[in-house]
Design a protein around this motif. Structure first.
Motif, PDB file in Angstrom:
ATOM      1  N   SER A  61     -32.259  95.385  88.632  1.00 57.54           N
ATOM      2  CA  SER A  61     -33.253  96.205  87.945  1.00 57.54           C
ATOM      3  C   SER A  61     -34.278  95.258  87.339  1.00 57.54           C
ATOM      4  O   SER A  61     -33.939  94.391  86.539  1.00 57.54           O
ATOM      5  N   GLU A  62     -35.526  95.423  87.719  1.00 60.30           N
ATOM      6  CA  GLU A  62     -36.570  94.503  87.275  1.00 60.30           C
ATOM      7  C   GLU A  62     -37.160  94.884  85.924  1.00 60.30           C
ATOM      8  O   GLU A  62     -37.966  94.144  85.376  1.00 60.30           O
ATOM      9  N   GLN A  63     -36.766  96.033  85.395  1.00 59.51           N
ATOM     10  CA  GLN A  63     -37.297  96.459  84.102  1.00 59.51           C
ATOM     11  C   GLN A  63     -36.175  97.022  83.240  1.00 59.51           C
ATOM     12  O   GLN A  63     -36.238  98.147  82.750  1.00 59.51           O
ATOM     13  N   PHE A  64     -35.142  96.236  83.047  1.00 64.94           N
ATOM     14  CA  PHE A  64     -34.005  96.656  82.219  1.00 64.94           C
ATOM     15  C   PHE A  64     -34.477  96.929  80.793  1.00 64.94           C
ATOM     16  O   PHE A  64     -34.158  97.961  80.208  1.00 64.94           O
ATOM     17  N   HIS A  65     -35.213  95.983  80.234  1.00 68.54           N
ATOM     18  CA  HIS A  65     -35.917  96.198  78.959  1.00 68.54           C
ATOM     19  C   HIS A  65     -37.371  95.782  79.170  1.00 68.54           C
ATOM     20  O   HIS A  65     -37.646  94.615  79.445  1.00 68.54           O
ATOM     21  N   LYS A  66     -38.269  96.714  79.059  1.00 65.63           N
ATOM     22  CA  LYS A  66     -39.696  96.414  79.178  1.00 65.63           C
ATOM     23  C   LYS A  66     -40.477  97.444  78.379  1.00 65.63           C
ATOM     24  O   LYS A  66     -40.339  98.642  78.649  1.00 65.63           O
ATOM     25  N   PRO A  67     -41.232  96.995  77.365  1.00 65.20           N
ATOM     26  CA  PRO A  67     -41.418  95.608  76.948  1.00 65.20           C
ATOM     27  C   PRO A  67     -40.185  95.059  76.236  1.00 65.20           C
ATOM     28  O   PRO A  67     -39.351  95.834  75.747  1.00 65.20           O
ATOM     29  N   SER A  68     -40.105  93.749  76.171  1.00 63.11           N
ATOM     30  CA  SER A  68     -38.960  93.096  75.550  1.00 63.11           C
ATOM     31  C   SER A  68     -39.350  92.277  74.318  1.00 63.11           C
ATOM     32  O   SER A  68     -38.525  91.557  73.784  1.00 63.11           O
ATOM     33  N   ASN A  69     -40.612  92.404  73.870  1.00 63.41           N
ATOM     34  CA  ASN A  69     -41.120  91.583  72.773  1.00 63.41           C
ATOM     35  C   ASN A  69     -40.972  90.103  73.098  1.00 63.41           C
ATOM     36  O   ASN A  69     -40.587  89.308  72.264  1.00 63.41           O
ATOM     37  N   GLU A  70     -41.256  89.744  74.354  1.00 64.19           N
ATOM     38  CA  GLU A  70     -41.144  88.366  74.855  1.00 64.19           C
ATOM     39  C   GLU A  70     -39.798  87.746  74.516  1.00 64.19           C
ATOM     40  O   GLU A  70     -39.711  86.630  74.023  1.00 64.19           O
ATOM     41  N   ALA A  71     -38.726  88.503  74.769  1.00 62.30           N
ATOM     42  CA  ALA A  71     -37.379  88.007  74.466  1.00 62.30           C
ATOM     43  C   ALA A  71     -37.070  86.744  75.252  1.00 62.30           C
ATOM     44  O   ALA A  71     -37.519  86.564  76.381  1.00 62.30           O
ATOM     45  N   ASN A  72     -36.273  85.888  74.642  1.00 68.47           N
ATOM     46  CA  ASN A  72     -35.877  84.616  75.238  1.00 68.47           C
ATOM     47  C   ASN A  72     -34.363  84.630  75.470  1.00 68.47           C
ATOM     48  O   ASN A  72     -33.883  85.266  76.392  1.00 68.47           O
ATOM     49  N   GLY A  73     -33.588  83.966  74.619  1.00 69.79           N
ATOM     50  CA  GLY A  73     -32.148  83.874  74.797  1.00 69.79           C
ATOM     51  C   GLY A  73     -31.427  85.178  74.491  1.00 69.79           C
ATOM     52  O   GLY A  73     -31.893  86.007  73.703  1.00 69.79           O
ATOM     53  N   ASN A  74     -30.251  85.354  75.122  1.00 69.46           N
ATOM     54  CA  ASN A  74     -29.433  86.543  74.936  1.00 69.46           C
ATOM     55  C   ASN A  74     -27.958  86.170  74.870  1.00 69.46           C
ATOM     56  O   ASN A  74     -27.544  85.123  75.373  1.00 69.46           O
ATOM     57  N   THR A  75     -27.183  87.054  74.271  1.00 70.58           N
ATOM     58  CA  THR A  75     -25.735  86.962  74.350  1.00 70.58           C
ATOM     59  C   THR A  75     -25.178  88.362  74.110  1.00 70.58           C
ATOM     60  O   THR A  75     -25.922  89.312  73.859  1.00 70.58           O
ATOM     61  N   PHE A  76     -23.855  88.500  74.201  1.00 66.45           N
ATOM     62  CA  PHE A  76     -23.189  89.754  73.862  1.00 66.45           C
ATOM     63  C   PHE A  76     -22.145  89.467  72.793  1.00 66.45           C
ATOM     64  O   PHE A  76     -21.456  88.438  72.842  1.00 66.45           O
ATOM     65  N   ASP A  77     -22.031  90.362  71.816  1.00 64.63           N
ATOM     66  CA  ASP A  77     -21.027  90.164  70.784  1.00 64.63           C
ATOM     67  C   ASP A  77     -19.674  90.682  71.265  1.00 64.63           C
ATOM     68  O   ASP A  77     -19.527  91.112  72.420  1.00 64.63           O
ATOM     69  N   PHE A  78     -18.685  90.641  70.405  1.00 60.18           N
ATOM     70  CA  PHE A  78     -17.324  90.993  70.808  1.00 60.18           C
ATOM     71  C   PHE A  78     -17.126  92.502  70.938  1.00 60.18           C
ATOM     72  O   PHE A  78     -16.055  92.960  71.319  1.00 60.18           O
ATOM     73  N   GLU A  79     -18.168  93.264  70.649  1.00 62.17           N
ATOM     74  CA  GLU A  79     -18.144  94.705  70.892  1.00 62.17           C
ATOM     75  C   GLU A  79     -18.985  95.082  72.111  1.00 62.17           C
ATOM     76  O   GLU A  79     -19.191  96.266  72.389  1.00 62.17           O
ATOM     77  N   GLY A  80     -19.477  94.066  72.825  1.00 60.31           N
ATOM     78  CA  GLY A  80     -20.244  94.325  74.032  1.00 60.31           C
ATOM     79  C   GLY A  80     -21.692  94.696  73.794  1.00 60.31           C
ATOM     80  O   GLY A  80     -22.370  95.177  74.709  1.00 60.31           O
ATOM     81  N   ARG A  81     -22.204  94.439  72.597  1.00 54.88           N
ATOM     82  CA  ARG A  81     -23.597  94.751  72.283  1.00 54.88           C
ATOM     83  C   ARG A  81     -24.484  93.539  72.563  1.00 54.88           C
ATOM     84  O   ARG A  81     -24.150  92.420  72.176  1.00 54.88           O
TER      85      ARG A  81
END
Length: 332
Positions: free
Chosen positions: A81-101
């Protein structure tokens, strides 16, 4: 080998073993799989960053900063999916917490995507000033969130919105922060790196590794990875562990991850063929033990897949992946 290789969808099959998976120290680098190859899964980004694996949904999310979007790769059928989040506020790094968020380092703030689709702002200020521009983020089992704030999105218009300070340092001293899960208190834990970039915990959570990419803006900076001791909510004993020089050439370290053996996998680039890609270092002495050579600069990486043994690499315009004979030490 890399310069003559076609990574495209219609490329000829790659003869095994893949020559761009390089074993430098056979005694310490045992992650190379003889019957696998580096694959390009997608191309078309302007600057690909921040890959993060969601084990619950079995998908990968990553950022395309200048295009102001986040993309998604679905593991079961390879759909993107090329637009999972768009706009993304120019997001850079990502991770998921232990609740899957999903937790994302946006241009001006650190946010969390809740299960109901809403977005929670976790931090947008420190010391009474705006954050420079959060870059990379990891979570600790105690629920705390650790992130770097070097400010690239605030000083490079192409990747964000340039600040009006007129200085290399956008708003305040570039630093690493810890956000307490219970109190929501934000505390500075390190500011020795000129520009703290990627960060990762050791498998036992007793060490923290921080990439320093300060050479992009500070002439006194060096291309190194710092090591800290972690005691509770404090970092101590900062010292350079890894020097990125290879055969007289040096590029800066970006994102990094750690495997179950403690080896440190660093995205690197801006040098050229034979250097750009992923470089792997031993935790005991910081010596280079392996490489994955790519035809593009590698900004970041993460382990994923059903066995957490597939290395995903965001490299300039593309997303690459390769299976390895080890696993990521943490959930993302």
């Amino acid at each position: 080998m890399t310069s003559k290789r076609d990574f495209g969808a219609n490329a000829e099959p790659q003869r095994y073993p893949d020559p761009d998976i390089v074993v430098i120290d056979p005694k310490r680098f045992k992650a190379k799989v003889g019957n696998t190859a580096i694959k390009r899964l997608y191309t078309g980004c302007l600057w690909a960053e921040g890959p993060a694996w969601n084990a619950q949904g079995q998908y990968l999310v990553w950022s395309d900063i200048p295009n102001n979007r986040q993309l998604l790769y679905l593991d079961n059928d390879g759909h993107i999916s090329e637009q999972f989040h768009k706009p993304s506020n120019e997001a850079n790094g990502n991770t998921f917490d232990f609740e899957g968020r999903q937790i994302a380092c946006e241009r001006t703030r650190l946010v969390r995507y809740e299960h109901n689709g809403s977005v929670t702002v976790l931090a947008d200020q420190a010391n009474g000033k705006p954050l420079n521009s959060p870059n990379d983020v990891v979570v600790h089992p105690d629920g705390s969130i650790w992130f770097t704030d070097p400010g690239y999105g605030a000083i490079i218009l192409y990747e964000g919105q340039r600040s009006e300070t007129g200085a290399t340092q956008p708003y305040q001293k570039e630093a690493v922060y810890r956000l307490d899960a219970k109190t929501g208190q934000l505390s500075k834990v390190a500011d020795e790196p000129f520009k703290p970039n990627g960060l990762a915990f050791s498998p036992d959570y007793k060490k923290v590794y921080i990439a320093d990419s300060g050479i992009t803006h500070y002439p006194d900076a060096k291309n190194i990875v710092w090591q800290y001791d972690l005691n509770g909510d404090k970092l101590s004993n900062p010292r350079p562990l890894i020097d990125m020089e290879l055969n007289g050439r040096t590029g800066f370290p970006d994102g990094l991850r750690v495997d179950t053996e403690g080896n440190i996998w660093v995205g690197a680039g801006w040098v050229g063929e034979g250097y750009d890609g992923v470089q792997v270092f031993a935790p005991a002495d910081g010596q280079r033990i392996g490489q994955i050579r790519l035809p593009e600069c590698c900004a970041n990486l993460c382990f994923g897949g059903k066995k957490r043994n597939r290395l995903f690499m965001t490299a300039s315009q593309s997303l690459y992946a390769v299976y390895v004979e080890t696993q990521g030490a943490h959930i993302c």
